[in-house]
Write a protein that holds these residues in place. Structure first.
Motif, PDB file in Angstrom:
ATOM      1  N   GLU A  29       0.840  -1.202   0.000  1.00  0.00           N
ATOM      2  CA  GLU A  29       0.000   0.000   0.000  1.00  0.00           C
ATOM      3  C   GLU A  29       0.887   1.270   0.000  1.00  0.00           C
ATOM      4  O   GLU A  29       0.691   2.180  -0.808  1.00  0.00           O
ATOM      5  N   SER A  79       2.542   1.845  -3.340  1.00  0.00           N
ATOM      6  CA  SER A  79       1.667   2.379  -4.386  1.00  0.00           C
ATOM      7  C   SER A  79       1.443   3.877  -4.194  1.00  0.00           C
ATOM      8  O   SER A  79       1.338   4.624  -5.158  1.00  0.00           O
ATOM      9  N   LYS A 115       2.729   6.761  -6.994  1.00  0.00           N
ATOM     10  CA  LYS A 115       1.503   6.993  -7.762  1.00  0.00           C
ATOM     11  C   LYS A 115       1.658   7.987  -8.914  1.00  0.00           C
ATOM     12  O   LYS A 115       0.990   7.867  -9.923  1.00  0.00           O
ATOM     13  N   LEU A 141      -0.397  -4.502  -5.797  1.00  0.00           N
ATOM     14  CA  LEU A 141       0.119  -3.314  -6.506  1.00  0.00           C
ATOM     15  C   LEU A 141      -0.662  -3.058  -7.793  1.00  0.00           C
ATOM     16  O   LEU A 141      -1.028  -1.925  -8.105  1.00  0.00           O
ATOM     17  N   ARG A 142      -0.931  -4.119  -8.515  1.00  0.00           N
ATOM     18  CA  ARG A 142      -1.683  -3.974  -9.776  1.00  0.00           C
ATOM     19  C   ARG A 142      -3.058  -3.382  -9.523  1.00  0.00           C
ATOM     20  O   ARG A 142      -3.512  -2.508 -10.265  1.00  0.00           O
ATOM     21  N   ARG A 178      -3.841  -1.410  -7.366  1.00  0.00           N
ATOM     22  CA  ARG A 178      -3.681   0.013  -7.085  1.00  0.00           C
ATOM     23  C   ARG A 178      -3.089   0.774  -8.282  1.00  0.00           C
ATOM     24  O   ARG A 178      -2.604   1.889  -8.140  1.00  0.00           O
ATOM     25  N   ILE A 224      -0.414   0.082 -10.262  1.00  0.00           N
ATOM     26  CA  ILE A 224       1.024   0.096 -10.539  1.00  0.00           C
ATOM     27  C   ILE A 224       1.378  -1.144 -11.358  1.00  0.00           C
ATOM     28  O   ILE A 224       1.123  -2.272 -10.925  1.00  0.00           O
ATOM     29  N   THR A 244       3.184  -4.126 -12.468  1.00  0.00           N
ATOM     30  CA  THR A 244       4.134  -4.930 -11.682  1.00  0.00           C
ATOM     31  C   THR A 244       4.338  -6.305 -12.288  1.00  0.00           C
ATOM     32  O   THR A 244       3.382  -6.946 -12.729  1.00  0.00           O
TER      33      THR A 244
END
Ligand code: SAH
Length: 339
Positions: A269, A272, A276, A310-311, A313, A315, A317
């Motif tokens: 978290e 990310s 961002k 992560l994905r 959110r 990003i 990855t």
């Protein structure tokens, strides 16, 4: 002795003139060196007199192969090279569907002191010359008898702690009169030396930059990577945003997943949020065990969970494919055994 493989093409011309020879001999010597010949005698179209002068006055900067480990699984080849002064460096050949990639070192040892890395044991011995950096690629290419299509500067050492020699190497390997490797086929990885990142954006905008991140906040990153005490995450992220603006390129962040250290839901978290507004891609690296270090790799399923978090959110990855897992994979391992 003139370190001949470290000279730029222009400097080589000057050197050849200083030997009382015609300038065009420089192009011949440059071409032979980049073909990977290991002695001046192999430079067939040079007159005998010039070969003799070269033997007296020039150091061809040849690395000796001390050991090669070959992976039975995927053909990855790991080389331990001995330098003329008895130092050692490592290089790795990786066979990908898109061609041969060689991972090379820029220093004998390292002074960055990352807690999880085998390369810094014993500290920095010395910087490699541009010619010694180049000869790793030439030696591997010669050994396998195949072309090398990609180079990643991710072996032992911190490239931006040896910026000028790295730069000489990049200019030479890219030179059309020699190895002729495209800048776009090269990746350089740094632990986060901020002035190096900015200079690199301006001077080598086509080379791919990877930044070893490994932690999403300063207190954890300080404990894993001492460089963070000099260049904090705020300074690093500013530099990365600037890099992306100057080059119009995406940065790759490397993030080793270490069990119980940087692999929790909260870390994903935080990561990310940190990234961002940075044009980037995260490459999650399975931790490679290092003798004497108390860290372990996370399980594949955990790595996938971290990636998916992560994905979700936003990003991009991926998890790095592991090559050569049956040989001493992590950088610095062969060298530290030797030491
Ligand atoms: N100094 C540069 C390049 C060399 S290290 C840098 O820090 O980026 C190349 C990559 O391997 C870095 O991301 C580094 O953090 C990582 N690495 C070091 N030790 C490792 C280990 N034991 N397992 C997996 N990756 C490791």
């Amino acid at each position: 002795m003139v370190k001949i493989k470290s000279l730029s093409f222009g400097e080589l011309e000057e050197f050849v003139l200083s030997l009382g020879e015609k300038k065009f001999r420089a192009a011949q010597i440059f071409e032979w060196m980049h073909k990977g010949v290991r002695s001046f005698d192999e430079m067939k179209n040079l007159p005998k007199g010039l070969k003799e002068k070269l033997k007296e006055q020039a150091d061809p900067e040849i690395l000796e192969t001390e050991a090669v480990q070959v992976s039975a699984k995927d053909g990855t080849r790991k080389y331990l090279f001995r330098l003329p002064d008895g130092e050692y460096v490592e290089s790795v050949l990786m066979k990908y569907s898109y061609g041969n990639t060689v991972c090379i070192s820029t220093q004998a040892g390292c002074r960055m002191g990352c807690a999880f890395c085998a390369s810094c044991e014993g500290g920095l011995k010395r910087n490699l010359t541009s010619g010694e950096i180049l000869d790793q690629v030439l030696a591997v290419s010669r050994d396998i008898g195949e072309k090398v299509g990609n180079v990643v500067v991710m072996g032992v050492g911190e490239p931006f702690d040896n910026y000028d020699r790295l730069s000489g190497f990049l200019n030479n390997i890219n030179d059309k009169r020699g190895f002729n490797l495209g800048m776009r086929n090269i990746t350089v990885s740094t632990c986060g030396i901020v002035p190096g990142i900015i200079r690199f954006a301006e001077e080598y905008p086509q080379v791919t930059l990877a930044v070893s991140l490994h932690a999403p906040n300063d207190s954890l990153r300080n404990s894993l990577m001492p460089v963070n005490r000099k260049y904090s995450l705020t300074a690093l992220m500013d530099a990365c945003r600037k890099y992306a603006r100057i080059t119009n390129k995406r940065i790759t962040f490397e993030y080793i997943l270490i069990e119980g250290i940087n692999d929790s839901h909260r870390h994903a978290e935080e990561l990310s949020v940190l990234l961002k507004d940075v044009n980037c891609h995260i490459n999650l690296i399975p931790f490679n065990g290092v003798i004497g270090k108390n860290f372990s790799a996370v399980k594949r399923a955990e790595a996938e969970k971290f990636r998916d978090e992560l994905r979700k959110r936003g990003i991009e990855t991926t998890i790095r494919r592991e090559l050569g897992s049956d040989i001493d994979g992590a950088c610095g391992q062969l060298r530290s055994k030797k030491r």
